[in-house]
Design a protein around this motif. Sequence first.
Motif, PDB file in Angstrom:
ATOM      1  N   ASP A 409       0.842  -1.189   0.000  1.00  0.00           N
ATOM      2  CA  ASP A 409       0.000   0.000   0.000  1.00  0.00           C
ATOM      3  C   ASP A 409       0.882   1.245   0.000  1.00  0.00           C
ATOM      4  O   ASP A 409       2.111   1.160  -0.128  1.00  0.00           O
ATOM      5  CB  ASP A 409      -0.963  -0.018   1.184  1.00  0.00           C
ATOM      6  N   SER A 410       0.284   2.422   0.156  1.00  0.00           N
ATOM      7  CA  SER A 410       1.035   3.683   0.088  1.00  0.00           C
ATOM      8  C   SER A 410       2.040   3.837   1.223  1.00  0.00           C
ATOM      9  O   SER A 410       2.983   4.616   1.121  1.00  0.00           O
ATOM     10  CB  SER A 410       0.063   4.867   0.096  1.00  0.00           C
ATOM     11  N   LEU A 411       1.854   3.091   2.328  1.00  0.00           N
ATOM     12  CA  LEU A 411       2.783   3.155   3.453  1.00  0.00           C
ATOM     13  C   LEU A 411       3.826   2.027   3.410  1.00  0.00           C
ATOM     14  O   LEU A 411       4.507   1.781   4.391  1.00  0.00           O
ATOM     15  CB  LEU A 411       2.002   3.076   4.766  1.00  0.00           C
ATOM     16  N   GLU A 412       3.917   1.386   2.262  1.00  0.00           N
ATOM     17  CA  GLU A 412       4.867   0.305   2.035  1.00  0.00           C
ATOM     18  C   GLU A 412       4.619  -0.898   2.940  1.00  0.00           C
ATOM     19  O   GLU A 412       5.542  -1.627   3.317  1.00  0.00           O
ATOM     20  CB  GLU A 412       6.314   0.789   2.182  1.00  0.00           C
ATOM     21  N   ARG A 413       3.366  -1.130   3.268  1.00  0.00           N
ATOM     22  CA  ARG A 413       2.986  -2.315   4.015  1.00  0.00           C
ATOM     23  C   ARG A 413       2.538  -3.392   3.022  1.00  0.00           C
ATOM     24  O   ARG A 413       1.751  -3.102   2.130  1.00  0.00           O
ATOM     25  CB  ARG A 413       1.855  -2.009   4.992  1.00  0.00           C
ATOM     26  N   PRO A 414       3.052  -4.620   3.152  1.00  0.00           N
ATOM     27  CA  PRO A 414       2.702  -5.668   2.183  1.00  0.00           C
ATOM     28  C   PRO A 414       1.256  -6.119   2.335  1.00  0.00           C
ATOM     29  O   PRO A 414       0.787  -6.399   3.435  1.00  0.00           O
ATOM     30  CB  PRO A 414       3.677  -6.787   2.523  1.00  0.00           C
ATOM     31  N   TYR A 520       8.844 -14.573   4.687  1.00  0.00           N
ATOM     32  CA  TYR A 520       9.599 -13.573   5.443  1.00  0.00           C
ATOM     33  C   TYR A 520       8.637 -12.718   6.275  1.00  0.00           C
ATOM     34  O   TYR A 520       7.465 -12.576   5.934  1.00  0.00           O
ATOM     35  CB  TYR A 520      10.385 -12.653   4.514  1.00  0.00           C
ATOM     36  N   THR A 521       9.149 -12.161   7.345  1.00  0.00           N
ATOM     37  CA  THR A 521       8.355 -11.296   8.216  1.00  0.00           C
ATOM     38  C   THR A 521       8.743  -9.856   7.939  1.00  0.00           C
ATOM     39  O   THR A 521       9.830  -9.415   8.307  1.00  0.00           O
ATOM     40  CB  THR A 521       8.602 -11.636   9.698  1.00  0.00           C
ATOM     41  N   TRP A 522       7.850  -9.130   7.314  1.00  0.00           N
ATOM     42  CA  TRP A 522       8.161  -7.757   6.924  1.00  0.00           C
ATOM     43  C   TRP A 522       8.338  -6.845   8.130  1.00  0.00           C
ATOM     44  O   TRP A 522       9.186  -5.961   8.140  1.00  0.00           O
ATOM     45  CB  TRP A 522       7.046  -7.216   6.025  1.00  0.00           C
TER      46      TRP A 522
END
Length: 799
Positions: A409-414, A520-522
Amino acid sequence: MRYCLLFIASYLYLATAHGQWSDSLAIKMANYEINKKADLLFVHTDKHIYTNNETIWFSVYLLQCGADSLPMHRFVSVALVHAGNRDLLLQQKFVMAQGLAAGSLPLPDSIPPGEYQLLVYTNVMDSGGSPVALSTQPLLVRSIRNAAFNAVLTVDEEAGGGRQLKVLVSELSSGIPVPQAELLVSIGSEPAFAGKTDKKGLFTYSLLPAAIMDTADLPIQVRVRYQGDLMHLQKTMPAVTREQPLVLHFYPEGGHLLSAMPGRVGWEANTLSGAPLAISAVLMENGLPIDTISTNDKGLGVFSLVPRAGAAYEVRPLQLPAGIGLRQKSWSLATIESQGITLSVPQAIARDSLRFHVYAAGYSRVKMVVHNFNDVFITAELDMALPNQEILLLLEGMPKGLLAITLLDSLERPFAERIIFAHHDKKITVETGLDKAVYATRQQVTLTMHLDNGSVYGDNIASVACAQANRFQSAKQQDIEAFVFLQAELQRLPVYVNGSMYDDTGYLETLLLVKGWRRYTWQEMAANASQLSKFTSPVFRGRIKGHKIKRPVLLTLIGGTEHLSVLATDSSGHITLTDEQMVVGADRKLWIAPAGKNGTGENFELLDPYPAINERLAAALPFVRYDPMKYTQALDVKEFPAAQALRTVVVTARKDRTIYGAANRCGDFVCLYNILNCPNHYGNPGNHMPEKGRTYMVPGGGTTVYWGCRLDDPANSAIYVYDGIRVGKTFYGEDYSEKSMNNAEYVSTLYWSPSVHFDAHGQAVCTFYTSDITGRFRVEINGRTNDDVFHGTAYFEVK
């Protein structure tokens, strides 16, 4: 390198240049890689199944390593760990140079049979004290029964739910009971306890129901000793709760199921202990069946559906395998989302391009990144004017192996992620050729190997083994190709028994959908973005103890026959030894002799940090649950004509034997063919100690004069002896063109080399001789080039 991303459905705005957000993400990934991704270590053994008195030959490849830690990898620590009680049966260290190491472990005559793991790691530790490069290889030890007595282990049920362990010992020839036979009993992880048989040759021990209720199956090990003979018995005691519960896990492709969007779900069926199950089930929507689904023999399956928001989806198992029970009637899928982002990849095993779909509901723009959690290859902002966009991804210039497509998303969350395999077709093939298809006993074999990838530059090297085909086990197979690109990345994969999993694209498609899901754990990546790993190497320390030291003590270090050096302790009698000072020749010992009146060898102590590390790592090793009785199928026992059977449940040791047979204090012995320290006859009852001044043949040809064992000299009685860090020794096969042997030679491993080098044309040749064993033999090849790895096999018959 500029990568290409094409939209097929319609033309949309595309930003392929790295912007501020993509640069920030790349930095986070690079730091995450430094912190979390261990250096990659691969172990190749000459076979998987051994008997006591045989030797485990192995090579070690450091295949992935940061430039900052490569010079620190100076040796490997090797330990053989028993599955039942995690005992460390053997421990040793071997020199590593330029990321390569090789060694051997002779198995003692008294080694307990059963499942083992070869635990291998280098001397480099992370900031938490754990090895950065660690690998394991599962092995199986069988044994030859050859004792003057017979022992039988049984476990009977008692009234009230308890169990009674019984051991009956009798003379082998007459069957007369043996009283006062000494026993050492180990049950599960509890401390071992001693016992003796009564006058009827019987030992009994009762287990209360509380000790075994609702626990995993308990391994039982009993060591029986009588008049110098030693026998090991093993048995697995089933838990009181016999039925294992079914466990199901579901993995929606991309991580989500969106309403009205086509979706696929990978699912996995296992027992509570992790054993895979092949089952069938019904997919229900709002209580009504809509599909029948199933898992394969690896416990993996895939099904498709177009879910509806507000509908409830569940899976109800149908017929279950024997011994499997249900703790619940159905398993629910995740809630169907009306808004979100996901993607679908019809074929994740790709060549040079990949087609996939991106779905979005409630989002007009989506950020996408293609990466391998180390390097970022493509970043783009997708205009989701249409909820379904088909994309063509060109993989040219990207590395071979597993990559991830991640939507943020826009906050770089997967929001969604999918693992793919790029350039799967770019494989190095090893073409093997044999001068014959069928050989006679004691006949020369010529094996030719050719790398057909066209890349013949650089140092192409391989380890090559040839052994009886029935000494390999599919469940223990770890070829270097599947290990590097699949096992090392995805971890804990189901056992694959149909050849090489790398070549089975259908299986890999299902595997990536299930095992590659959110690997992986973001959040962890973001939290560790600013941390850097600090590498250390445990040190060897020594000290003079027993009385106060007021000034430095001189120490003489003799690395077998390789080197001699003189060092001094500090004024308190302490000293730190470098790794280089610990190196000794093959099969040699490090001798440390304090000099002068301030110290003697009897009160010098070397503090080795690695046994404690081995114990800690062994305690945490994951072992597949096993039953020793299931490995009772016979090997080709023609190689052991004096033995009646090979069994995993019994091993015996005759008195007055060591792992070298009749060896002196230095470990030197002469085999029945007058060869000094013959690598093919460890523990052979025909061995004898060498005599000082006598001339003996040496492995590989030639002769030498034996000048005696220094430890037998009374003047050297104070020498402290340590195994040291050994240089791997050479495997010497028998050469029947130069000598004639009347006695039968039953050698299971015909050839082993940890370092076969290919020439400028990509070719290599190996020659060796068959022994007196007939049947099918297997050649196993694992190797590396400058930028890839390769694996090959070949077979031939001996008649």
